[in-house]
Motif scaffolding. Structure first.
Motif, PDB file in Angstrom:
ATOM      1  N   MET A 149      -6.568 -21.690  21.907  1.00 40.12           N
ATOM      2  CA  MET A 149      -5.578 -20.965  22.701  1.00 40.12           C
ATOM      3  C   MET A 149      -4.219 -20.960  21.993  1.00 40.12           C
ATOM      4  O   MET A 149      -3.951 -21.804  21.133  1.00 40.12           O
ATOM      5  N   PRO A 150      -3.348 -19.972  22.294  1.00 42.55           N
ATOM      6  CA  PRO A 150      -2.037 -19.931  21.603  1.00 42.55           C
ATOM      7  C   PRO A 150      -1.255 -21.233  21.697  1.00 42.55           C
ATOM      8  O   PRO A 150      -0.535 -21.596  20.764  1.00 42.55           O
ATOM      9  N   SER A 151      -1.396 -21.951  22.800  1.00 43.81           N
ATOM     10  CA  SER A 151      -0.706 -23.241  22.946  1.00 43.81           C
ATOM     11  C   SER A 151      -1.654 -24.412  22.789  1.00 43.81           C
ATOM     12  O   SER A 151      -1.365 -25.523  23.258  1.00 43.81           O
ATOM     13  N   GLY A 152      -2.792 -24.176  22.138  1.00 42.04           N
ATOM     14  CA  GLY A 152      -3.802 -25.209  21.999  1.00 42.04           C
ATOM     15  C   GLY A 152      -3.585 -26.114  20.813  1.00 42.04           C
ATOM     16  O   GLY A 152      -2.624 -25.966  20.041  1.00 42.04           O
ATOM     17  N   PRO A 153      -4.497 -27.072  20.620  1.00 39.87           N
ATOM     18  CA  PRO A 153      -4.358 -28.042  19.522  1.00 39.87           C
ATOM     19  C   PRO A 153      -4.378 -27.418  18.135  1.00 39.87           C
ATOM     20  O   PRO A 153      -3.749 -27.947  17.216  1.00 39.87           O
ATOM     21  N   ALA A 154      -5.102 -26.308  17.945  1.00 39.43           N
ATOM     22  CA  ALA A 154      -5.184 -25.713  16.604  1.00 39.43           C
ATOM     23  C   ALA A 154      -3.823 -25.232  16.135  1.00 39.43           C
ATOM     24  O   ALA A 154      -3.393 -25.538  15.013  1.00 39.43           O
ATOM     25  N   ASN A 155      -3.118 -24.469  16.965  1.00 41.34           N
ATOM     26  CA  ASN A 155      -1.789 -23.986  16.578  1.00 41.34           C
ATOM     27  C   ASN A 155      -0.775 -25.120  16.530  1.00 41.34           C
ATOM     28  O   ASN A 155       0.163 -25.088  15.724  1.00 41.34           O
ATOM     29  N   SER A 156      -0.944 -26.130  17.385  1.00 44.00           N
ATOM     30  CA  SER A 156      -0.025 -27.266  17.335  1.00 44.00           C
ATOM     31  C   SER A 156      -0.193 -28.050  16.043  1.00 44.00           C
ATOM     32  O   SER A 156       0.789 -28.530  15.456  1.00 44.00           O
ATOM     33  N   LEU A 157      -1.430 -28.164  15.574  1.00 44.11           N
ATOM     34  CA  LEU A 157      -1.688 -28.889  14.332  1.00 44.11           C
ATOM     35  C   LEU A 157      -1.236 -28.105  13.110  1.00 44.11           C
ATOM     36  O   LEU A 157      -0.671 -28.663  12.165  1.00 44.11           O
ATOM     37  N   LEU A 158      -1.468 -26.797  13.140  1.00 42.99           N
ATOM     38  CA  LEU A 158      -1.095 -25.960  11.992  1.00 42.99           C
ATOM     39  C   LEU A 158       0.356 -25.515  12.030  1.00 42.99           C
ATOM     40  O   LEU A 158       0.856 -24.975  11.039  1.00 42.99           O
ATOM     41  N   GLY A 159       1.013 -25.701  13.167  1.00 43.71           N
ATOM     42  CA  GLY A 159       2.393 -25.235  13.287  1.00 43.71           C
ATOM     43  C   GLY A 159       2.505 -23.735  13.217  1.00 43.71           C
ATOM     44  O   GLY A 159       3.468 -23.197  12.668  1.00 43.71           O
ATOM     45  N   ASP A 160       1.523 -23.042  13.782  1.00 42.80           N
ATOM     46  CA  ASP A 160       1.478 -21.585  13.708  1.00 42.80           C
ATOM     47  C   ASP A 160       1.176 -21.041  15.095  1.00 42.80           C
ATOM     48  O   ASP A 160       0.614 -21.722  15.941  1.00 42.80           O
ATOM     49  N   GLY A 161       1.540 -19.805  15.328  1.00 45.31           N
ATOM     50  CA  GLY A 161       1.292 -19.167  16.617  1.00 45.31           C
ATOM     51  C   GLY A 161       0.303 -18.036  16.516  1.00 45.31           C
ATOM     52  O   GLY A 161       0.492 -16.991  17.151  1.00 45.31           O
ATOM     53  N   ARG A 162      -0.748 -18.222  15.741  1.00 46.07           N
ATOM     54  CA  ARG A 162      -1.722 -17.154  15.521  1.00 46.07           C
ATOM     55  C   ARG A 162      -2.582 -16.970  16.753  1.00 46.07           C
ATOM     56  O   ARG A 162      -2.860 -17.901  17.518  1.00 46.07           O
ATOM     57  N   LEU A 163      -3.049 -15.732  16.925  1.00 50.18           N
ATOM     58  CA  LEU A 163      -3.929 -15.384  18.036  1.00 50.18           C
ATOM     59  C   LEU A 163      -5.373 -15.456  17.534  1.00 50.18           C
ATOM     60  O   LEU A 163      -5.899 -14.494  16.966  1.00 50.18           O
ATOM     61  N   TRP A 164      -5.993 -16.599  17.740  1.00 49.31           N
ATOM     62  CA  TRP A 164      -7.355 -16.794  17.262  1.00 49.31           C
ATOM     63  C   TRP A 164      -8.383 -16.059  18.119  1.00 49.31           C
ATOM     64  O   TRP A 164      -9.472 -15.749  17.631  1.00 49.31           O
ATOM     65  N   LEU A 165      -8.069 -15.806  19.369  1.00 51.68           N
ATOM     66  CA  LEU A 165      -9.022 -15.224  20.300  1.00 51.68           C
ATOM     67  C   LEU A 165      -8.797 -13.738  20.539  1.00 51.68           C
ATOM     68  O   LEU A 165      -9.421 -13.158  21.434  1.00 51.68           O
ATOM     69  N   ASN A 166      -7.930 -13.123  19.769  1.00 51.12           N
ATOM     70  CA  ASN A 166      -7.666 -11.691  19.910  1.00 51.12           C
ATOM     71  C   ASN A 166      -7.152 -11.175  18.578  1.00 51.12           C
ATOM     72  O   ASN A 166      -6.519 -11.907  17.812  1.00 51.12           O
TER      73      ASN A 166
END
Length: 307
Positions: A149-166
Protein backbone atom coordinates in the motif's frame (compact mmCIF):
# COMPACT_ATOMS: atom_id res chain seq x y z
CA UNK A 1 -0.10 -113.00 -31.75
CA UNK A 2 0.11 -109.52 -33.22
CA UNK A 3 2.60 -107.20 -31.68
CA UNK A 4 1.46 -103.63 -31.35
CA UNK A 5 4.16 -101.19 -32.34
CA UNK A 6 4.36 -97.71 -30.89
CA UNK A 7 3.95 -94.83 -33.24
CA UNK A 8 7.29 -93.45 -34.37
CA UNK A 9 8.30 -90.21 -32.73
CA UNK A 10 7.91 -87.05 -34.71
CA UNK A 11 10.86 -86.24 -36.87
CA UNK A 12 13.11 -83.49 -35.68
CA UNK A 13 12.58 -80.14 -37.30
CA UNK A 14 8.92 -80.80 -37.94
CA UNK A 15 6.86 -77.65 -37.59
CA UNK A 16 4.53 -77.95 -34.60
CA UNK A 17 0.85 -77.39 -35.05
CA UNK A 18 -0.83 -74.10 -34.28
CA UNK A 19 -1.14 -73.35 -30.56
CA UNK A 20 -4.47 -73.62 -28.92
CA UNK A 21 -6.47 -70.43 -29.06
CA UNK A 22 -6.72 -68.58 -25.81
CA UNK A 23 -10.10 -67.56 -24.67
CA UNK A 24 -10.56 -63.79 -24.49
CA UNK A 25 -10.28 -62.43 -20.99
CA UNK A 26 -13.44 -60.84 -19.71
CA UNK A 27 -12.45 -57.45 -18.36
CA UNK A 28 -14.63 -56.11 -15.56
CA UNK A 29 -15.55 -52.87 -17.27
CA UNK A 30 -18.34 -52.37 -14.76
CA UNK A 31 -15.67 -51.33 -12.26
CA UNK A 32 -15.21 -48.14 -14.30
CA UNK A 33 -18.80 -47.12 -13.64
CA UNK A 34 -18.16 -44.96 -10.51
CA UNK A 35 -15.38 -43.06 -12.20
CA UNK A 36 -17.41 -42.67 -15.37
CA UNK A 37 -20.42 -41.32 -13.47
CA UNK A 38 -18.18 -38.88 -11.61
CA UNK A 39 -16.58 -37.78 -14.88
CA UNK A 40 -19.99 -37.11 -16.41
CA UNK A 41 -21.36 -35.21 -13.41
CA UNK A 42 -18.26 -33.15 -12.59
CA UNK A 43 -16.83 -32.42 -16.05
CA UNK A 44 -19.12 -33.22 -18.96
CA UNK A 45 -22.37 -31.85 -17.56
CA UNK A 46 -20.90 -28.45 -16.48
CA UNK A 47 -19.05 -28.24 -19.79
CA UNK A 48 -22.26 -28.90 -21.69
CA UNK A 49 -24.12 -26.26 -19.67
CA UNK A 50 -21.33 -23.73 -20.28
CA UNK A 51 -21.39 -24.40 -24.02
CA UNK A 52 -25.17 -24.04 -24.07
CA UNK A 53 -25.16 -20.79 -22.09
CA UNK A 54 -22.43 -19.35 -24.32
CA UNK A 55 -24.81 -19.62 -27.28
CA UNK A 56 -27.65 -17.75 -25.54
CA UNK A 57 -28.34 -14.09 -24.87
CA UNK A 58 -28.45 -14.72 -21.13
CA UNK A 59 -28.35 -11.78 -18.75
CA UNK A 60 -30.04 -10.60 -15.57
CA UNK A 61 -33.35 -10.17 -17.39
CA UNK A 62 -33.52 -13.66 -18.93
CA UNK A 63 -31.83 -15.57 -16.07
CA UNK A 64 -35.08 -16.65 -14.37
CA UNK A 65 -36.07 -18.77 -17.39
CA UNK A 66 -32.68 -19.26 -18.96
CA UNK A 67 -33.79 -22.17 -21.10
CA UNK A 68 -36.01 -19.73 -23.01
CA UNK A 69 -33.28 -17.13 -23.57
CA UNK A 70 -32.77 -16.07 -27.20
CA UNK A 71 -30.40 -18.26 -29.18
CA UNK A 72 -27.71 -16.06 -30.75
CA UNK A 73 -25.24 -18.75 -31.93
CA UNK A 74 -21.64 -17.43 -31.93
CA UNK A 75 -22.43 -13.77 -31.30
CA UNK A 76 -21.09 -13.96 -27.74
CA UNK A 77 -17.76 -15.27 -29.02
CA UNK A 78 -17.54 -12.55 -31.65
CA UNK A 79 -18.38 -9.86 -29.09
CA UNK A 80 -15.85 -11.28 -26.62
CA UNK A 81 -13.06 -11.08 -29.18
CA UNK A 82 -13.96 -7.75 -30.79
CA UNK A 83 -15.81 -5.59 -28.24
CA UNK A 84 -14.29 -6.57 -24.86
CA UNK A 85 -10.78 -6.43 -23.33
CA UNK A 86 -10.49 -10.21 -23.81
CA UNK A 87 -7.48 -10.12 -26.21
CA UNK A 88 -5.62 -7.83 -23.81
CA UNK A 89 -6.56 -10.07 -20.86
CA UNK A 90 -5.28 -13.13 -22.71
CA UNK A 91 -2.03 -11.33 -23.52
CA UNK A 92 -1.54 -10.28 -19.90
CA UNK A 93 -2.41 -13.73 -18.52
CA UNK A 94 -0.19 -15.66 -20.92
CA UNK A 95 2.67 -13.17 -20.64
CA UNK A 96 2.90 -13.01 -16.88
CA UNK A 97 2.25 -16.76 -16.51
CA UNK A 98 5.09 -17.62 -18.89
CA UNK A 99 7.41 -15.12 -17.21
CA UNK A 100 6.67 -16.46 -13.73
CA UNK A 101 6.98 -20.08 -14.87
CA UNK A 102 10.40 -19.53 -16.45
CA UNK A 103 11.62 -17.63 -13.38
CA UNK A 104 10.47 -20.32 -10.95
CA UNK A 105 12.45 -23.06 -12.72
CA UNK A 106 15.99 -22.10 -11.58
CA UNK A 107 14.75 -21.11 -8.11
CA UNK A 108 12.89 -24.37 -7.52
CA UNK A 109 15.68 -26.49 -9.00
CA UNK A 110 18.35 -24.75 -6.93
CA UNK A 111 16.29 -25.23 -3.75
CA UNK A 112 15.80 -28.92 -4.55
CA UNK A 113 19.52 -29.44 -5.16
CA UNK A 114 20.39 -27.57 -1.96
CA UNK A 115 18.18 -29.82 0.17
CA UNK A 116 18.98 -33.11 -1.55
CA UNK A 117 21.86 -34.10 0.75
CA UNK A 118 21.23 -34.86 4.40
CA UNK A 119 22.16 -32.18 6.91
CA UNK A 120 21.01 -31.09 10.31
CA UNK A 121 17.71 -29.25 10.10
CA UNK A 122 16.92 -30.35 6.53
CA UNK A 123 13.31 -31.20 7.41
CA UNK A 124 12.80 -27.74 8.87
CA UNK A 125 14.27 -26.07 5.78
CA UNK A 126 12.10 -28.15 3.47
CA UNK A 127 9.01 -27.25 5.47
CA UNK A 128 9.91 -23.54 5.37
CA UNK A 129 10.31 -23.70 1.58
CA UNK A 130 6.71 -24.91 1.23
CA UNK A 131 5.14 -22.11 3.30
CA UNK A 132 4.44 -19.75 0.35
CA UNK A 133 2.69 -22.53 -1.56
CA UNK A 134 0.54 -23.96 1.24
CA UNK A 135 -0.73 -20.58 2.44
CA UNK A 136 -4.20 -19.75 1.08
CA UNK A 137 -4.13 -17.34 -1.84
CA UNK A 138 -6.51 -15.03 0.03
CA UNK A 139 -4.01 -14.72 2.90
CA UNK A 140 -1.09 -14.16 0.52
CA UNK A 141 -2.97 -11.47 -1.39
CA UNK A 142 -4.07 -9.69 1.78
CA UNK A 143 -0.57 -9.66 3.29
CA UNK A 144 1.10 -8.42 0.11
CA UNK A 145 -1.61 -5.82 -0.41
CA UNK A 146 -0.90 -4.47 3.08
CA UNK A 147 2.84 -4.43 2.42
CA UNK A 148 2.53 -2.65 -0.94
CA UNK A 149 0.00 0.00 0.00
CA UNK A 150 1.18 3.63 -0.52
CA UNK A 151 1.67 3.96 3.25
CA UNK A 152 2.78 0.37 3.71
CA UNK A 153 6.09 -1.15 4.82
CA UNK A 154 7.51 -1.37 1.28
CA UNK A 155 7.41 2.38 0.64
CA UNK A 156 8.49 3.10 4.21
CA UNK A 157 11.53 0.88 3.77
CA UNK A 158 12.44 2.21 0.34
CA UNK A 159 11.63 5.82 1.19
CA UNK A 160 9.51 6.08 -1.94
CA UNK A 161 5.86 6.78 -2.68
CA UNK A 162 5.40 4.47 -5.64
CA UNK A 163 2.01 3.03 -6.51
CA UNK A 164 2.67 -0.69 -6.52
CA UNK A 165 -1.00 -1.65 -6.85
CA UNK A 166 -1.93 0.69 -9.69
CA UNK A 167 -0.28 1.92 -12.86
CA UNK A 168 2.63 0.35 -14.76
CA UNK A 169 4.23 -1.05 -11.59
CA UNK A 170 1.19 -3.22 -10.90
CA UNK A 171 2.21 -5.71 -13.60
CA UNK A 172 5.58 -6.35 -11.99
CA UNK A 173 3.90 -6.51 -8.60
CA UNK A 174 1.72 -9.33 -9.90
CA UNK A 175 4.79 -11.11 -11.32
CA UNK A 176 6.76 -10.86 -8.07
CA UNK A 177 3.91 -11.94 -5.81
CA UNK A 178 2.93 -14.82 -8.09
CA UNK A 179 6.59 -15.85 -8.28
CA UNK A 180 6.87 -15.82 -4.49
CA UNK A 181 3.82 -18.02 -4.02
CA UNK A 182 4.36 -20.52 -6.86
CA UNK A 183 8.09 -21.36 -6.89
CA UNK A 184 7.69 -24.08 -4.19
CA UNK A 185 5.65 -26.10 -6.70
CA UNK A 186 8.71 -26.41 -8.95
CA UNK A 187 10.83 -27.15 -5.89
CA UNK A 188 8.49 -29.93 -4.76
CA UNK A 189 8.37 -31.65 -8.16
CA UNK A 190 12.12 -31.27 -8.72
CA UNK A 191 12.84 -32.70 -5.26
CA UNK A 192 10.64 -35.72 -5.99
CA UNK A 193 12.50 -36.23 -9.27
CA UNK A 194 15.87 -36.11 -7.51
CA UNK A 195 14.71 -38.73 -5.01
CA UNK A 196 13.86 -41.10 -7.87
CA UNK A 197 17.47 -41.17 -9.16
CA UNK A 198 19.12 -44.37 -7.95
CA UNK A 199 22.13 -44.05 -5.65
CA UNK A 200 24.12 -46.35 -7.96
CA UNK A 201 23.95 -43.72 -10.69
CA UNK A 202 25.59 -41.13 -8.43
CA UNK A 203 28.24 -43.66 -7.36
CA UNK A 204 29.02 -44.56 -10.96
CA UNK A 205 29.45 -40.87 -11.85
CA UNK A 206 31.76 -40.38 -8.87
CA UNK A 207 33.87 -43.40 -9.86
CA UNK A 208 34.19 -41.98 -13.38
CA UNK A 209 35.60 -38.78 -11.90
CA UNK A 210 32.68 -36.57 -12.86
CA UNK A 211 32.79 -33.12 -11.32
CA UNK A 212 29.89 -31.17 -9.87
CA UNK A 213 28.84 -29.52 -13.14
CA UNK A 214 29.44 -32.65 -15.25
CA UNK A 215 27.33 -34.67 -12.82
CA UNK A 216 24.48 -32.16 -13.07
CA UNK A 217 24.68 -31.94 -16.84
CA UNK A 218 25.07 -35.61 -17.74
CA UNK A 219 23.38 -37.40 -14.83
CA UNK A 220 20.89 -35.21 -12.98
CA UNK A 221 19.39 -33.10 -15.77
CA UNK A 222 18.66 -36.03 -18.14
CA UNK A 223 16.79 -37.83 -15.35
CA UNK A 224 14.82 -34.69 -14.50
CA UNK A 225 13.84 -33.79 -18.06
CA UNK A 226 10.41 -35.40 -17.93
CA UNK A 227 9.72 -34.25 -14.38
CA UNK A 228 10.66 -30.65 -15.13
CA UNK A 229 8.59 -30.62 -18.33
CA UNK A 230 5.56 -31.74 -16.36
CA UNK A 231 6.36 -29.20 -13.63
CA UNK A 232 6.54 -26.36 -16.14
CA UNK A 233 3.20 -27.30 -17.69
CA UNK A 234 1.49 -27.58 -14.30
CA UNK A 235 3.02 -24.30 -13.08
CA UNK A 236 2.01 -22.46 -16.25
CA UNK A 237 -1.59 -23.69 -16.02
CA UNK A 238 -1.66 -22.87 -12.30
CA UNK A 239 -0.52 -19.30 -12.96
CA UNK A 240 -2.83 -18.89 -15.94
CA UNK A 241 -5.90 -19.90 -13.93
CA UNK A 242 -4.98 -17.88 -10.84
CA UNK A 243 -8.00 -15.85 -9.76
CA UNK A 244 -7.93 -15.33 -5.99
CA UNK A 245 -4.50 -13.71 -5.82
CA UNK A 246 -5.09 -10.98 -8.48
CA UNK A 247 -8.63 -10.46 -7.20
CA UNK A 248 -7.53 -9.86 -3.59
CA UNK A 249 -4.35 -8.00 -4.49
CA UNK A 250 -5.84 -5.45 -6.89
CA UNK A 251 -9.60 -5.70 -6.40
CA UNK A 252 -12.20 -5.14 -9.10
CA UNK A 253 -12.25 -3.48 -11.48
CA UNK A 254 -8.57 -4.37 -11.75
CA UNK A 255 -6.02 -1.94 -13.24
CA UNK A 256 -5.69 -2.27 -16.99
CA UNK A 257 -2.13 -3.62 -16.74
CA UNK A 258 -3.20 -6.57 -14.56
CA UNK A 259 -6.65 -7.34 -15.98
CA UNK A 260 -6.16 -11.09 -16.24
CA UNK A 261 -8.59 -13.48 -17.91
CA UNK A 262 -10.17 -15.10 -14.79
CA UNK A 263 -10.89 -11.70 -13.22
CA UNK A 264 -12.36 -10.35 -16.46
CA UNK A 265 -14.65 -13.38 -16.72
CA UNK A 266 -15.78 -12.83 -13.13
CA UNK A 267 -16.52 -9.14 -13.77
CA UNK A 268 -18.60 -9.88 -16.87
CA UNK A 269 -20.58 -12.54 -15.03
CA UNK A 270 -21.14 -11.24 -11.49
CA UNK A 271 -20.90 -7.48 -11.96
CA UNK A 272 -22.16 -6.85 -15.49
CA UNK A 273 -24.49 -9.89 -15.36
CA UNK A 274 -23.61 -10.90 -18.94
CA UNK A 275 -23.76 -14.62 -18.28
CA UNK A 276 -23.73 -15.70 -21.91
CA UNK A 277 -20.74 -13.50 -22.66
CA UNK A 278 -18.85 -14.70 -19.59
CA UNK A 279 -19.59 -18.32 -20.53
CA UNK A 280 -18.08 -17.68 -23.96
CA UNK A 281 -14.98 -16.24 -22.26
CA UNK A 282 -14.78 -19.31 -20.03
CA UNK A 283 -14.95 -21.62 -23.04
CA UNK A 284 -12.21 -19.65 -24.79
CA UNK A 285 -10.06 -19.84 -21.66
CA UNK A 286 -10.60 -23.61 -21.63
CA UNK A 287 -9.33 -23.78 -25.20
CA UNK A 288 -6.35 -21.65 -24.18
CA UNK A 289 -5.55 -24.05 -21.33
CA UNK A 290 -5.94 -27.11 -23.57
CA UNK A 291 -3.21 -25.96 -26.00
CA UNK A 292 -0.13 -26.43 -23.75
CA UNK A 293 -1.70 -29.52 -22.18
CA UNK A 294 -2.17 -31.19 -25.57
CA UNK A 295 1.41 -30.32 -26.56
CA UNK A 296 2.72 -31.98 -23.41
CA UNK A 297 0.56 -35.10 -23.84
CA UNK A 298 1.70 -35.44 -27.45
CA UNK A 299 5.34 -35.11 -26.39
CA UNK A 300 4.88 -37.81 -23.75
CA UNK A 301 3.25 -40.11 -26.30
CA UNK A 302 6.14 -39.61 -28.73
CA UNK A 303 8.66 -40.40 -26.01
CA UNK A 304 6.83 -43.62 -25.19
CA UNK A 305 6.88 -44.66 -28.85
CA UNK A 306 10.63 -43.98 -29.00
CA UNK A 307 11.22 -46.09 -25.89
Amino acid sequence: MAIETAAPPAARGTTPGPPARRRPRHRPLWMLTPGGVLLVLVILVPLGVALTVSLLDLDQYTLREWTGAPFIALDNYVEAVTDTPLPHAIWVSVGYSALVTVATLPIGLAAALATQQRFKGRALVRSAFLIPYVLPAFVVGTVWRTILMPSGPANSLLGDGRLWLNGPDSYWTLVVVQLWTSWPLLYLLAASGLQSIAEEVHEAAALDGAGWWAKLRHVVFPHLRGVLALALIIAFLHNLNSFTLPYVLFGVPAPHDVEVLPVLTYVESFQNFRFGLSAAMAVLSLVLVAIPLSVYLRAVRLNQHED
